[in-house]
Write a protein that holds these residues in place. Structure first.
Motif, PDB file in Angstrom:
ATOM      1  N   LEU A   1       0.806  -1.256  -0.113  1.00  0.00           N
ATOM      2  CA  LEU A   1      -0.064   0.031  -0.104  1.00  0.00           C
ATOM      3  C   LEU A   1       0.920   1.137   0.075  1.00  0.00           C
ATOM      4  O   LEU A   1       1.342   1.791   1.117  1.00  0.00           O
ATOM      5  CB  LEU A   1      -0.699  -0.010   1.186  1.00  0.00           C
ATOM      6  CG  LEU A   1      -1.815  -1.204   1.557  1.00  0.00           C
ATOM      7  CD1 LEU A   1      -2.285  -1.049   2.930  1.00  0.00           C
ATOM      8  CD2 LEU A   1      -2.694  -1.565   0.461  1.00  0.00           C
TER       9      LEU A   1
ATOM     10  N   LEU B   1      -0.237   1.504  -5.392  1.00  0.00           N
ATOM     11  CA  LEU B   1      -0.666   0.145  -5.007  1.00  0.00           C
ATOM     12  C   LEU B   1      -0.334  -0.914  -5.897  1.00  0.00           C
ATOM     13  O   LEU B   1      -0.492  -0.818  -7.000  1.00  0.00           O
ATOM     14  CB  LEU B   1      -2.244   0.266  -4.789  1.00  0.00           C
ATOM     15  CG  LEU B   1      -2.770   1.130  -3.838  1.00  0.00           C
ATOM     16  CD1 LEU B   1      -4.392   1.473  -4.350  1.00  0.00           C
ATOM     17  CD2 LEU B   1      -2.362   1.429  -2.577  1.00  0.00           C
TER      18      LEU B   1
ATOM     19  N   ASN C   1      -2.850   5.032  -6.538  1.00  0.00           N
ATOM     20  CA  ASN C   1      -3.748   4.926  -5.391  1.00  0.00           C
ATOM     21  C   ASN C   1      -4.836   6.285  -5.712  1.00  0.00           C
ATOM     22  O   ASN C   1      -4.502   7.510  -5.715  1.00  0.00           O
ATOM     23  CB  ASN C   1      -2.905   5.480  -4.081  1.00  0.00           C
ATOM     24  CG  ASN C   1      -3.803   5.421  -2.944  1.00  0.00           C
ATOM     25  OD1 ASN C   1      -4.724   5.557  -3.007  1.00  0.00           O
ATOM     26  ND2 ASN C   1      -3.212   5.009  -1.781  1.00  0.00           N
TER      27      ASN C   1
ATOM     28  N   LEU D   1      -9.542   3.397  -1.372  1.00  0.00           N
ATOM     29  CA  LEU D   1      -8.551   2.452  -1.406  1.00  0.00           C
ATOM     30  C   LEU D   1      -9.105   0.942  -1.407  1.00  0.00           C
ATOM     31  O   LEU D   1      -8.617   0.276  -2.405  1.00  0.00           O
ATOM     32  CB  LEU D   1      -7.903   2.595   0.157  1.00  0.00           C
ATOM     33  CG  LEU D   1      -6.863   1.570   0.400  1.00  0.00           C
ATOM     34  CD1 LEU D   1      -5.654   1.886  -0.556  1.00  0.00           C
ATOM     35  CD2 LEU D   1      -6.262   1.876   1.779  1.00  0.00           C
TER      36      LEU D   1
ATOM     37  N   LEU E   1      -8.108  -1.566  -4.411  1.00  0.00           N
ATOM     38  CA  LEU E   1      -7.725  -2.906  -4.200  1.00  0.00           C
ATOM     39  C   LEU E   1      -8.461  -4.136  -4.831  1.00  0.00           C
ATOM     40  O   LEU E   1      -8.018  -5.049  -5.096  1.00  0.00           O
ATOM     41  CB  LEU E   1      -7.354  -3.215  -2.514  1.00  0.00           C
ATOM     42  CG  LEU E   1      -6.640  -2.266  -2.020  1.00  0.00           C
ATOM     43  CD1 LEU E   1      -6.277  -2.614  -0.551  1.00  0.00           C
ATOM     44  CD2 LEU E   1      -5.022  -2.509  -2.437  1.00  0.00           C
TER      45      LEU E   1
ATOM     46  N   LEU F   1      -6.996   1.456   5.573  1.00  0.00           N
ATOM     47  CA  LEU F   1      -7.416   0.197   4.902  1.00  0.00           C
ATOM     48  C   LEU F   1      -8.586  -0.317   6.058  1.00  0.00           C
ATOM     49  O   LEU F   1      -9.762  -0.856   5.710  1.00  0.00           O
ATOM     50  CB  LEU F   1      -6.288  -0.889   4.699  1.00  0.00           C
ATOM     51  CG  LEU F   1      -6.711  -2.115   4.188  1.00  0.00           C
ATOM     52  CD1 LEU F   1      -7.668  -2.092   3.157  1.00  0.00           C
ATOM     53  CD2 LEU F   1      -5.616  -2.949   4.125  1.00  0.00           C
TER      54      LEU F   1
END
Lengths: 417, 417
Positions: free
Chosen positions: B223, B228, B248, B278, B282, B315
């Motif tokens: 991260l 990312l 990101n 975030l 991801l 996160l």
């Protein structure tokens, strides 16, 4: 459920469906005194039509025409009764238009009258109190008041480590539940770092204001086949504060567990439906219990549930089909502690639900509960006898040397199902 | 985001808003080349107006008019540039209508052109490969093929005990996750009691078909403040199978963590917004990784994430405000293993997400990861030097005797923010 609109319809629609030339696929069922209108497929029985409603007819055999309990009074004209109906009802009843819902097919629009069973669900009689052995309290959840210094240049610990330090050396490895951690920053500051730590087995479940330290309550659920009992207990002294009971809404799918398992096998969504009925009941019981003491769901961190193996399966959403056929193997008999939220109970998000262990498909967590409470496992001198005559009857006899259990359908056998 | 309809509107509405006599509260912003129409409050800056969109202007200072990076070209007529704009842009740029989005207030309907930054988010350069030390694999998740006899009168064990028996004496106390238990009845029968047990630390996470035994993959997330990186690794041999990186999306709220924490402090829903950005990134990276190997989210039972302390807080949805003010105390620095689902990652419902421990607000899980991988903690002879020059730079020097770490803003300092 839809009541046909009046007045607004166009003229050609005002003709009642039964008068129309073309034979229609559906008919209207009007249920009094609730005055509910159901549009149902022609040919289904009244019993089948009412399954999706909250109307409880009080039958015991799951619509098989055996118990003679699902009586309704037909208000509109009705044909001759079926053979089973004649056998199970008196001539006076037949004369009054009383029929069995499970033997009455809806061939045309029908008006029926049911007993207002629904209003009585919480007045049902059940053994709710009894002898309570003296036990040493060791609740799953502990609350401790905690006072801390706010962060400063001299003490720059993380919020989590600050709590660990304040709780002392035995809590150095304290875990913090993810839910608690998510709001820890704001909760610590809202309480100016003076508050109550809610702890379970080396894990911080929640951070509460200081005044909550004395609010320690737990819930107990006795999951009966016919009746559900909920108790609010004090975790400070073990006192039972209030008791609420309620008919198990699963009753409408048969009053014994075999009928209900049969229902689950025959309906693709039967299991989740059964589970939902049970959860609705338990959440209603919980709400009533909490209301009496002006508590909220977030005040409850622990609940314990015990019942026969099938009902425990329903609560957990486990398929009980194996219990109804040889070799009668359940999915699990272990004691379990899970998040109450995962089970579907509306308590604190981190609340735990402890399910009592069972022994087999027909020796459930309630009888295990009796064996534990009786202390039979610790005595060698005398025998303990446990008789649980619910809808499913279970018997225990034994002590430390040997333990015997057996079970059989009890309630419906006596009640004629 | 709404494009004004053409043609269907009534005549009196066809007059452009700016021509109307009454001064209107809102104006239209048309963003090219994406051709997005935004209805915005008059007086807000272009930078503010674009925050709720996916359009990334590439600014680095969080809209403070310092970095000169959020360039746009104004297509319609525009007034004279502000003092900051004149200072940060060249005369040629000003001549072409180029302005800074964060210094350009929307006073009337405006058409602007942005660089198509969005199309480039996955082409960004970042160090994705490197020296890999030889490590002994000990993944969080193990898979074991299991063969059992179906229930019979000679073996009437519960489903759970049947698995315990088949796995052998060391698994006698095996726990079974609630999610796994819920579908165990049907899954065991669908696989005819021959399948794959997915295990973690004495707990059965899932029961899968036999052929899944060799499907053992894990995910790693690096991260970064700006970038990312996701890796799909084999849990059989530790091989890195595929790597995907992505800018990101939090970049639009400032390219350094301080700007982003400031954003969280100033916006009531800032934290959940940052977390959502975030997680979207991801989950996108995860989808791309899985697609390359024809895998599905349910194939992944374990993920590990490391980053600076602030990003790790984002996160987990933890408030990082303490990291931006003395004494720079984070909410937590502990390693954590939580359900990936609780964090918001789309993997198997029982998948675990392991978050690397950090040391303090500015020594994050990524540097700890380096220290562990370097083996510095085990050597006394030589020193290990770790240099992480990301947007936030962190340095480690040390061995078993003594370890030193320090950190400072690195990227933006070099890039002029």
């Amino acid at each position: 459920m839809k009541k046909p609109k009046r007045g607004k319809r166009k003229r050609r629609h005002q003709t009642p469906p039964s008068v129309n030339r073309r034979k229609k696929k559906f008919a209207w069922l009007n249920v009094l005194p609730a005055d509910i209108w159901l549009k149902v497929k022609r040919g289904v029985t009244v019993w089948e039509a009412l399954q999706k409603t909250n109307i409880d007819l009080g039958g015991e055999c799951g619509g098989l025409g055996k118990c003679g309990k699902c009586k309704i009074r037909v208000v509109t004209s009705i044909g001759p009764p079926t053979a089973e109906t004649v056998e199970l009802l008196t001539p006076e009843e037949l004369e009054k238009g009383i029929r069995l819902a499970c033997r009455t097919k809806i061939k045309k629009d029908l008006v029926i009258r049911t007993e207002a069973m629904n209003d009585e669900v919480e007045l049902f009689q059940i053994l709710k109190y009894g002898e309570m052995p003296i036990i040493e309290l060791d609740p799953l959840v502990d609350k401790r008041p905690v006072t801390m210094e706010p962060p400063s240049l001299h003490n720059a610990l993380s919020d989590a480590d600050r709590i660990r330090e304040a709780l002392g050396p035995e809590c150095q490895n304290l875990k913090i539940s993810y839910h608690c951690l998510s709001s820890l920053y704001s909760n610590l500051r809202a309480t100016h770092f003076d508050g109550t730590a809610v702890l379970h087995d080396g894990c911080l479940l929640a951070w509460e204001p200081e005044r909550m330290a004395a609010r320690r309550y737990g819930l107990i659920f006795d999951l009966g086949t016919s009746t559900l009992v909920g108790k609010l207990v004090s975790l400070l002294d073990g006192r039972e504060i209030v008791v609420v009971s309620r008919l198990n809404s699963q009753n409408k799918h048969g009053s014994d567990v075999i009928s209900r398992i049969q229902y689950v096998k025959e309906h693709p969504k039967g299991l989740s439906h059964m589970r939902k009925l049970l959860l609705q009941d338990l959440n209603t019981v919980t709400r009533r219990l909490l209301e009496t003491q002006a508590l909220v769901p977030d005040d409850i961190f622990v609940a314990v549930a015990a019942g026969n193996t099938t009902i425990q399966h329903f609560l957990l959403g486990l398929n009980p089909a194996g219990i109804a056929e040889t070799p009668f193997a359940p999915v699990t008999t272990e004691a379990m502690t899970i998040r109450a939220q995962d089970a579907g109970l509306r308590l604190h998000p981190e609340a735990m639900l402890h399910i009592m262990p069972s022994k087999s498909g027909y020796i459930g967590g309630d009888l295990i509960g009796f064996i534990l409470a009786s202390g039979a496992a610790d005595r060698e001198d005398r025998l303990a006898l446990g008789l649980d005559f619910g809808t499913n009857g279970e018997i225990f006899l034994g002590n430390k040397r040997r333990m015997l259990t057996c079970s059989a359908a009890a309630g419906p056998a006596l009640e004629g199902a």
